[in-house]
Design a protein around this motif. Structure first.
Motif, PDB file in Angstrom:
ATOM      1  N   PRO A  72       4.505  17.268  -1.358  1.00 52.70           N
ATOM      2  CA  PRO A  72       3.821  18.612  -0.726  1.00 52.70           C
ATOM      3  C   PRO A  72       2.628  19.323  -1.447  1.00 52.70           C
ATOM      4  CG  PRO A  72       6.145  18.734  -0.440  1.00 52.70           C
ATOM      5  CD  PRO A  72       5.925  17.505  -1.572  1.00 52.70           C
ATOM      6  N   ASP A  73       2.746  18.934  -2.849  1.00 54.26           N
ATOM      7  CA  ASP A  73       1.472  19.561  -3.744  1.00 54.26           C
ATOM      8  C   ASP A  73       0.398  18.706  -3.697  1.00 54.26           C
ATOM      9  OD1 ASP A  73      -0.041  20.620  -5.860  1.00 54.26           O
ATOM     10  OD2 ASP A  73       1.859  21.332  -6.735  1.00 54.26           O
ATOM     11  N   ALA A  74      -0.954  19.255  -3.084  1.00 55.39           N
ATOM     12  CA  ALA A  74      -2.105  18.382  -3.085  1.00 55.39           C
ATOM     13  C   ALA A  74      -2.385  18.085  -4.463  1.00 55.39           C
ATOM     14  CB  ALA A  74      -3.173  19.097  -2.338  1.00 55.39           C
ATOM     15  N   SER A  75      -2.188  18.844  -5.589  1.00 55.29           N
ATOM     16  CA  SER A  75      -2.668  18.460  -6.881  1.00 55.29           C
ATOM     17  C   SER A  75      -1.804  17.420  -7.365  1.00 55.29           C
ATOM     18  CB  SER A  75      -2.677  19.754  -7.545  1.00 55.29           C
ATOM     19  OG  SER A  75      -1.457  20.263  -7.862  1.00 55.29           O
ATOM     20  N   VAL A  76      -0.579  17.421  -6.891  1.00 57.11           N
ATOM     21  CA  VAL A  76       0.320  16.368  -7.703  1.00 57.11           C
ATOM     22  C   VAL A  76       0.102  15.047  -6.701  1.00 57.11           C
ATOM     23  CG1 VAL A  76       2.712  15.294  -7.820  1.00 57.11           C
ATOM     24  CG2 VAL A  76       2.183  17.978  -8.266  1.00 57.11           C
ATOM     25  N   ARG A  77      -0.293  14.953  -5.438  1.00 55.82           N
ATOM     26  CA  ARG A  77      -0.876  13.788  -4.692  1.00 55.82           C
ATOM     27  C   ARG A  77      -1.979  13.196  -5.390  1.00 55.82           C
ATOM     28  NH1 ARG A  77       0.324  16.790  -0.444  1.00 55.82           N
ATOM     29  NH2 ARG A  77      -2.142  17.100   0.247  1.00 55.82           N
TER      30      ARG A  77
ATOM     31  N   ILE B 175       0.790  -1.205   0.137  1.00 60.45           N
ATOM     32  CA  ILE B 175       0.005  -0.270  -0.094  1.00 60.45           C
ATOM     33  C   ILE B 175       1.007   1.359   0.075  1.00 60.45           C
ATOM     34  CG2 ILE B 175      -0.199   0.086   2.609  1.00 60.45           C
ATOM     35  CD1 ILE B 175      -3.231   1.219   1.804  1.00 60.45           C
ATOM     36  N   ARG B 176       0.595   2.058  -0.913  1.00 63.73           N
ATOM     37  CA  ARG B 176       1.408   3.349  -1.063  1.00 63.73           C
ATOM     38  C   ARG B 176       0.543   4.697  -0.527  1.00 63.73           C
ATOM     39  NH1 ARG B 176       1.475   1.887  -7.237  1.00 63.73           N
ATOM     40  NH2 ARG B 176      -0.573   1.561  -6.582  1.00 63.73           N
ATOM     41  N   ILE B 177       1.020   5.363   0.429  1.00 64.77           N
ATOM     42  CA  ILE B 177       0.288   6.369   1.073  1.00 64.77           C
ATOM     43  C   ILE B 177       0.775   7.529   0.786  1.00 64.77           C
ATOM     44  CG2 ILE B 177      -0.455   7.210   3.207  1.00 64.77           C
ATOM     45  CD1 ILE B 177      -0.616   4.214   4.388  1.00 64.77           C
ATOM     46  N   GLY B 178       0.090   8.659   0.292  1.00 63.20           N
ATOM     47  CA  GLY B 178       0.649   9.884   0.181  1.00 63.20           C
ATOM     48  C   GLY B 178       0.697  10.863   1.279  1.00 63.20           C
ATOM     49  N   LEU B 179       1.654  11.499   1.613  1.00 65.70           N
ATOM     50  CA  LEU B 179       1.708  12.457   2.735  1.00 65.70           C
ATOM     51  C   LEU B 179       2.121  13.852   2.146  1.00 65.70           C
ATOM     52  CD1 LEU B 179       3.800  10.536   5.461  1.00 65.70           C
ATOM     53  CD2 LEU B 179       1.149  10.464   5.290  1.00 65.70           C
ATOM     54  N   GLY B 180       1.699  14.901   3.111  1.00 68.71           N
ATOM     55  CA  GLY B 180       1.666  16.334   2.685  1.00 68.71           C
ATOM     56  C   GLY B 180       2.962  16.661   2.723  1.00 68.71           C
TER      57      GLY B 180
ATOM     58  N   ASP C 102      -8.758  12.304  14.541  1.00 66.82           N
ATOM     59  CA  ASP C 102      -7.252  12.660  14.755  1.00 66.82           C
ATOM     60  C   ASP C 102      -6.551  12.549  13.492  1.00 66.82           C
ATOM     61  OD1 ASP C 102      -7.041   9.995  14.254  1.00 66.82           O
ATOM     62  OD2 ASP C 102      -5.796   9.527  16.177  1.00 66.82           O
ATOM     63  N   GLY C 103      -7.244  12.507  12.518  1.00 69.14           N
ATOM     64  CA  GLY C 103      -6.585  12.422  11.170  1.00 69.14           C
ATOM     65  C   GLY C 103      -5.611  11.328  10.786  1.00 69.14           C
ATOM     66  N   LEU C 104      -5.485  10.506  11.552  1.00 63.69           N
ATOM     67  CA  LEU C 104      -4.442   9.357  11.280  1.00 63.69           C
ATOM     68  C   LEU C 104      -5.251   8.094  10.446  1.00 63.69           C
ATOM     69  CD1 LEU C 104      -2.565   8.873  14.668  1.00 63.69           C
ATOM     70  CD2 LEU C 104      -2.125  10.526  12.598  1.00 63.69           C
ATOM     71  N   ILE C 105      -4.448   7.683   9.550  1.00 57.26           N
ATOM     72  CA  ILE C 105      -4.663   6.581   8.731  1.00 57.26           C
ATOM     73  C   ILE C 105      -4.351   5.044   9.706  1.00 57.26           C
ATOM     74  CG2 ILE C 105      -4.107   5.004   6.747  1.00 57.26           C
ATOM     75  CD1 ILE C 105      -3.536   7.805   5.053  1.00 57.26           C
TER      76      ILE C 105
ATOM     77  N   THR D 293      -4.274   8.944  -0.175  1.00 53.14           N
ATOM     78  CA  THR D 293      -3.662  10.132   0.324  1.00 53.14           C
ATOM     79  C   THR D 293      -4.349  10.957   1.342  1.00 53.14           C
ATOM     80  OG1 THR D 293      -2.462  11.962  -0.363  1.00 53.14           O
ATOM     81  CG2 THR D 293      -4.480  11.279  -1.275  1.00 53.14           C
ATOM     82  N   GLU D 294      -3.560  11.459   2.270  1.00 52.47           N
ATOM     83  CA  GLU D 294      -4.365  12.249   3.215  1.00 52.47           C
ATOM     84  C   GLU D 294      -4.292  13.675   2.447  1.00 52.47           C
ATOM     85  OE1 GLU D 294      -2.857  15.047   5.157  1.00 52.47           O
ATOM     86  OE2 GLU D 294      -1.039  14.928   4.041  1.00 52.47           O
ATOM     87  N   GLY D 295      -5.109  14.725   3.113  1.00 46.28           N
ATOM     88  CA  GLY D 295      -4.812  16.149   2.584  1.00 46.28           C
ATOM     89  C   GLY D 295      -5.261  16.423   1.361  1.00 46.28           C
ATOM     90  N   ILE D 296      -6.502  15.737   0.813  1.00 47.80           N
ATOM     91  CA  ILE D 296      -7.068  16.291  -0.209  1.00 47.80           C
ATOM     92  C   ILE D 296      -7.485  17.488  -0.143  1.00 47.80           C
ATOM     93  CG2 ILE D 296      -9.232  15.897  -1.772  1.00 47.80           C
ATOM     94  CD1 ILE D 296      -7.428  13.732  -2.326  1.00 47.80           C
ATOM     95  N   ALA D 297      -6.881  18.480  -1.252  1.00 45.67           N
ATOM     96  CA  ALA D 297      -7.554  19.931  -1.238  1.00 45.67           C
ATOM     97  C   ALA D 297      -8.971  20.097  -1.358  1.00 45.67           C
ATOM     98  CB  ALA D 297      -6.932  20.680  -2.126  1.00 45.67           C
ATOM     99  N   ALA D 298      -9.666  21.201  -0.797  1.00 46.06           N
ATOM    100  CA  ALA D 298     -11.066  21.410  -0.651  1.00 46.06           C
ATOM    101  C   ALA D 298     -11.414  21.512  -2.127  1.00 46.06           C
ATOM    102  CB  ALA D 298     -11.349  22.721   0.111  1.00 46.06           C
ATOM    103  N   SER D 299     -10.506  22.248  -3.108  1.00 51.76           N
ATOM    104  CA  SER D 299     -10.980  22.428  -4.412  1.00 51.76           C
ATOM    105  C   SER D 299     -10.916  21.117  -5.281  1.00 51.76           C
ATOM    106  CB  SER D 299      -9.792  23.289  -5.070  1.00 51.76           C
ATOM    107  OG  SER D 299      -8.541  22.994  -4.744  1.00 51.76           O
ATOM    108  N   ASP D 300     -10.380  19.879  -4.729  1.00 49.97           N
ATOM    109  CA  ASP D 300     -10.085  18.999  -5.359  1.00 49.97           C
ATOM    110  C   ASP D 300     -11.173  17.817  -5.064  1.00 49.97           C
ATOM    111  OD1 ASP D 300      -8.131  19.530  -7.012  1.00 49.97           O
ATOM    112  OD2 ASP D 300      -6.521  18.938  -5.407  1.00 49.97           O
TER     113      ASP D 300
END
Length: 505
Positions: free
Chosen positions: A220-225, A29-34, A493-496, A237-244
């Motif tokens: 770091p870039d949410a759009s790239v994640r 499993i591959r997990i994206g972090l901000g 708490d936002g953790l996976i 991935t955590e931290g999906i941007a509101a605009s996405d």
């Protein structure tokens, strides 16, 4: 440019998987972090992103459930005694650390003593009520407290309660190679690139975990994640941007999980940390700090940057917390901000440096702040900085204002004591108010929720005047994942948490 970044990240992800020798039969499993976590020592670490790695790699004495209730971890049950001045933990048996050491009461004593005495430990103020740790049986440990501490169990659900292997920790380099007792053990790390864990076959609850390897990828870039998620190079991935959010919802291959979080974002003022310039107006006069806060329109930040998905803030306690103080967020008042600056003897424009994490969302927030503050007489310079470096500069006092947040804790003490108490280990601005110290101590020692809330209301109200931190907004926790990911549950708490999570084919 965005497509080039996406391609580069995607290729890098594929190359690292190949280079690490992943066989087709392995479940990964591959997990994206901000952002890239800081050090992987739970006693000195402070980033939100490091907590994801600890959650997969290290067991804690206790944990929380989705309703923020404390549940067993390595401690199966517990009881307070002596009018709240002792806490007895009965421990889980049959648990091994990744190096083969046995987890027992002596291991707990080693870890708590280390958290309390290690130079640079950021856990000291969190568990400062512990006077001594007594091993009363092989799997029973007693914490003797200086005074009752209603928040202590909650602190033990996080890094203060994380258990490291004593022998490996005593002779090794924890930051480079942590040894815990969780479902996955440390394999390797490449700074700013990846952290790889592998399944620990002797884990006491191994049937609940279904991956051979876990790979954390800081992007770091949410759009790239998101682009990597859509391309299949990330599974979650955590931290999906509101605009996405709408993009994820419209993609038939993706799923979205969102929960009201405990965390906040704020501006921390350097009041008395490090070589603060004696003429620093933010250090000398709280009116200048209040003026900067009044120059900001938190509702506008929420709408412009977050499409209304976030919640404007004026305190550390999220609306999801029963300790949230019902105090209206002050609206923007440029004229009052100018009047406060004039009363403080400040000639405008006043030059201001703000440390800002180097990701597009934070830059956008910084630019909105920059534009708003200019109308009140502040000439803001944004210093974009890698997040771990930002925290280091903040801790060392090498800053004027720093934009950084906190992921929040279930008990209110965990979101305020270390930041606002004079002796708090995360009080990077070195704010000090003896009355605040007393209220925080009284709240920590009081088990009555109504009385605690009354004390925290006093704290929040006083901080509106003292303004050591200008709180900006509360952050929802928004996750995106491939629909093949099953069993994932979002926690406040936002953790996976990977227990029960799997990938269908």
């Amino acid at each position: 440019m965005k497509s080039r970044q996406t391609l580069t990240t995607s290729l890098a992800g594929l190359m690292l998987l190949a280079a690490s020798g992943y066989a087709q039969s392995e479940s990964v499993i591959r997990i994206g972090l901000g952002a890239d976590p800081d050090m992987l020592d739970p006693h000195t670490a402070r980033t939100y992103y490091g907590r994801f790695v600890f959650s997969a790699m290290c067991d804690r004495l206790v944990d929380i459930d989705q309703n923020l209730q404390i549940v067993p971890g390595l401690a199966t049950d517990w009881a307070y005694g002596d009018e709240g001045k002792t806490l007895t933990l009965n421990l889980r048996q049959g648990v091994l650390f990744h190096d083969g050491e046995t987890f027992d009461a002596n291991a707990v004593k080693f870890n708590i003593d280390r958290a309390l005495t290690l130079p640079g430990s950021l856990r000291k103020s969190e568990i400062s009520s512990i006077e001594s740790v007594e091993v009363t049986a092989p799997y029973t440990v007693v914490f003797h407290l200086k005074s009752p501490d209603a928040a202590l169990l909650s602190q033990l659900t996080d890094r203060a309660g994380t258990m490291l292997a004593p022998q490996a920790t005593a002779k090794g380099n924890v930051t480079a190679h942590p040894v815990c007792s969780g479902p996955y053990e440390f394999v390797s790390r490449v700074q700013q690139d990846r952290i790889i864990l592998k399944r620990f076959d002797k884990y006491w609850n191994k049937d609940a975990y279904h991956f051979d390897k876990v790979v954390f990828l800081p992007i770091p870039d949410a759009s790239v994640r998101l682009a990597n998620l859509r391309a299949g190079d990330l599974d979650i991935t955590e931290g999906i941007a509101a605009s996405d959010i709408k993009t994820v919802q419209a993609d038939s291959k993706l799923a979205l999980a969102k929960v009201t979080g405990l965390g906040y974002m704020g501006l921390t003022y350097n009041i008395a940390n490090g070589s603060v310039s004696p003429d620093n107006p933010f250090a000398k006069d709280a009116r200048v700090r209040e003026a900067f806060s009044l120059a900001l329109d938190r509702d506008a930040i929420n709408q412009v940057v977050f499409e209304g998905q976030y919640t404007p803030s004026n305190q550390a306690f999220s609306p999801v917390s029963p300790y949230h103080v019902n105090l209206p967020v002050a609206g923007r008042d440029v004229e009052k901000a100018k009047a406060l600056l004039a009363a403080a003897g400040i000639k405008t424009p006043l030059n201001v440096d703000i440390l800002v994490p180097n990701n597009p969302t934070s830059l956008q927030v910084g630019q909105v702040i920059q534009a708003m503050a200019s109308e009140a007489g502040f000439n803001v310079n944004l210093q974009m900085t890698e997040f771990a470096t930002l925290l280091d500069r903040q801790q060392q006092g090498n800053y004027q204002i720093s934009m950084s947040g906190w992921s929040g804790r279930a008990d209110p003490d965990g979101s305020i004591y270390s930041f606002a108490s004079t002796k708090g280990n995360l009080n990077d601005g070195r704010y000090s108010n003896a009355q605040i110290d007393q209220w925080l101590l009284d709240a920590r020692q009081n088990s009555n929720s109504d009385q605690r809330k009354a004390l925290y209301t006093k704290v929040v109200t006083q901080l509106q005047t003292d303004m050591p931190i200008a709180y900006l907004y509360f952050e929802p926790r928004i996750f995106g994942m491939n629909k093949m990911v099953t069993g994932f549950q979002a926690y406040p708490d936002g953790l996976i948490r990977l227990s029960g999570v799997s990938l269908t084919q």
